[in-house]
Design a protein around this motif. Structure first.
Motif, short mmCIF file in Angstrom:
data_model
loop_
_atom_site.label_atom_id
_atom_site.label_comp_id
_atom_site.label_asym_id
_atom_site.label_seq_id
_atom_site.Cartn_x
_atom_site.Cartn_y
_atom_site.Cartn_z
N SER A 103 0.84 -1.21 0.00
CA SER A 103 0.00 0.00 0.00
C SER A 103 0.87 1.25 0.00
O SER A 103 0.59 2.22 -0.71
N ASP A 162 -5.52 -0.61 -4.78
CA ASP A 162 -4.95 -1.14 -3.54
C ASP A 162 -5.90 -2.18 -2.95
O ASP A 162 -6.86 -1.84 -2.28
N GLU A 163 -5.65 -3.44 -3.21
CA GLU A 163 -6.48 -4.55 -2.74
C GLU A 163 -7.97 -4.27 -2.93
O GLU A 163 -8.74 -4.26 -1.96
MG LIG Z 1 -2.22 -2.72 2.25
#
Ligand SMILES: [Mg+2]
Ligand SMILES: Nc1ncnc2c1ncn2[C@@H]1O[C@H](COP(=O)(O)OP(=O)(O)O)[C@@H](O)[C@H]1O
Lengths: 242, 225
Positions: free
Chosen positions: A41, A161-162
């Motif tokens: 991240s 991000d995910e």
């Molecule tokens: Mg993360």
């Protein structure tokens, strides 16, 4: 398109990123994976300057992100970002979520902005939800709106991000389908995800991070064939077997 | 046994109503200015700029550590004198009203600043990130994304603070300004019926504040639902 050169970052004495380097070409899809806390991240947020970094250089379309003279807002306006928790604005309707930044940042007229927003909402299959509020949508629907919101700014590249890790399993595919569509359409993408099915289908390269370092950066075939590092092998066998 | 005599109230109602208007004026202005100035203080306090956050913290702590009645007295002494010497405006009840308003607004801002700071911190941190990621400036992100959500969470607290302020305005009696309480006191004093007038004034304060807080509670339920 995106060039990351020897980037290091620390919080106090804690080193989050160490000497990270990679390049993302126009139209390329890069998947970033690695254990939780490995700095994925942080790295992706450095790309649009949401996180500052102390060493190294990141160029997006030739513009240096770390340079204090760079107008970060202007740069971010054209770098789409999609978050794990969607981050739609809960006090605005879906339509306003799609239009607000177009109006306030790009200076588009309201009509044009709404038009563009609804077109993208249609593309993610949610035109019928235009007047609802984010709280009335399922997680998968919210994430698709968030993708449409980023696309409405006509981004030159997209960062994820995910995007599916906060979703119930049955909603993961509706979001991945949208992302696959984007990838096949030639969008430059940097995607933090553990969805290896997605990586196999559309990624050009896979990056594996561990403890703030880029341990592996290989073409998809090579990565899934024979990852060189032991850490990556362990990681892969763990996530592929559950 | 004390014989109640309410007969002086009906005739005094216009005067009492004028007092109530003064009370409402002070409350409304102090709430409005207090929220705006309090928001600025909250943003200053949370800004990374040291000088600003020190100033805001100092301001808030100062006003929260001094009794309201003393702040009022200082302003009654200082503001009219300032107005007289700087702008050569004579001391009248208007300057007294103005200094009361300034004092309440500055005092309340310190309390509002803390409520608003908590409200801003209650907004999920990712919201600011998402707004910035869309290319908004920090100011735009605050104004368009963070503050509207913060205020929606804070409405009940802000209103409750407004109700407290409504009661606190009675402290302007120290300047013999005829707010509602001051008006009731004057009438009672004139007619020798202080007990009745103060009971009446108390009942009015209670009715207004109690129904206002019921409204706040109902609103709170709606926000949570
Ligand atoms: Mg993360
Ligand atoms: N604001 C912060 N202060 C201190 N440490 C942080 C902060 N944000 C993240 N970290 C640490 O940095 C590391 C990397 O975090 P992150 O980039 O979120 O990892 P990932 O996304 O790969 O799970 C973690 O160990 C995390 O605890």
């Amino acid at each position: 398109m995106i060039s990351i050169r020897k980037v290091s970052k620390h919080y106090g004495s804690f080193q989050v990123l160490t000497d990270c380097s990679t390049d993302v070409q126009k139209g390329e899809v890069i998947v970033v994976c690695g254990p939780s806390g490995s700095g994925k991240s942080t790295l992706i947020k450095c790309v649009n300057g949401l996180e500052p970094f102390q060493q190294g250089e990141i160029l997006v379309n030739g513009i240096s992100v770390g340079d204090p003279k760079t107008n970060l807002s202007k740069l971010r306006a054209h770098v789409g970002m999609v978050f794990q928790n969607f981050e739609l604005f809960p006090h605005m309707s879906v339509t306003d979520n799609l239009a607000i930044a177009q109006i306030k940042v790009l200076g588009r007229g309201r009509e044009e902005a709404v038009d563009r927003g609804l077109k993208l909402l249609d593309r993610v299959g949610l035109l019928a939800q235009a007047d609802k509020f984010p709280g009335q949508l399922s997680g998968g629907q919210q994430q698709r709106v968030a993708i449409a919101r980023a696309l409405a700014m006509d981004p030159i590249c997209m960062l994820f991000d995910e995007p599916t890790s906060a979703l119930d399993p049955e909603m993961v595919n509706e979001v991945l389908d949208v992302m696959v569509g984007l990838a096949l359409g030639g969008m430059t993408m940097m995607v933090v995800t553990h969805e290896m099915g997605f990586a196999r289908r559309v990624a050009h390269r896979v990056i594996f991070m561990d403890q703030g370092r880029i341990v592996e950066d290989a073409p998809k075939e090579a990565f899934f064939g024979t990852p060189r590092s032991e850490r990556a092998q362990q990681f892969l066998s763990k996530i592929l077997h559950h | 046994m004390y014989e109640f005599d309410w007969s002086s109230i009906p005739g005094a109602l216009p005067f009492l109503w004028a007092g109530m208007k003064t009370t409402l004026e002070i409350t409304a202005l102090a709430v409005a200015v207090g929220i705006v100035w309090g928001t600025l203080l909250a943003i200053m306090r949370m800004s990374g700029i040291r000088l600003l956050s020190w100033f805001a913290a100092g301001y808030v702590n100062l006003f929260r550590s001094i009794p309201l009645v003393m702040v009022l007295l200082w302003f009654f002494l200082i503001v009219p004198a300032l107005m007289e010497s700087v702008f050569s405006i004579p001391r009248t009840s208007d300057t007294r009203l103005a200094s009361a308003m300034v004092a309440f607004a500055l005092f309340e801002a310190a309390y509002y600043a803390e409520i608003i700071r908590a409200g801003i911190q209650s907004v999920h941190k990712g919201q600011m990130g998402a707004a910035l990621a869309l290319g908004m400036s920090y100011g735009q992100a605050m104004r368009l994304v963070v503050l509207p959500q913060a205020f929606r969470n804070m409405v009940p607290l802000l209103l409750t603070q407004g109700i407290i302020l409504f009661q606190d305005t009675s402290l302007v009696y120290v300047s013999s300004l005829a707010d509602f309480f001051g008006a009731a006191y004057k009438v009672g004093d004139r007619d020798g019926r202080l007990v009745e007038l103060l009971l009446f004034a108390g009942a009015v304060y209670f009715l207004i504040c109690f129904s206002a807080s019921l409204l706040v509670k109902r609103f709170q339920k709606k926000v949570i639902a």
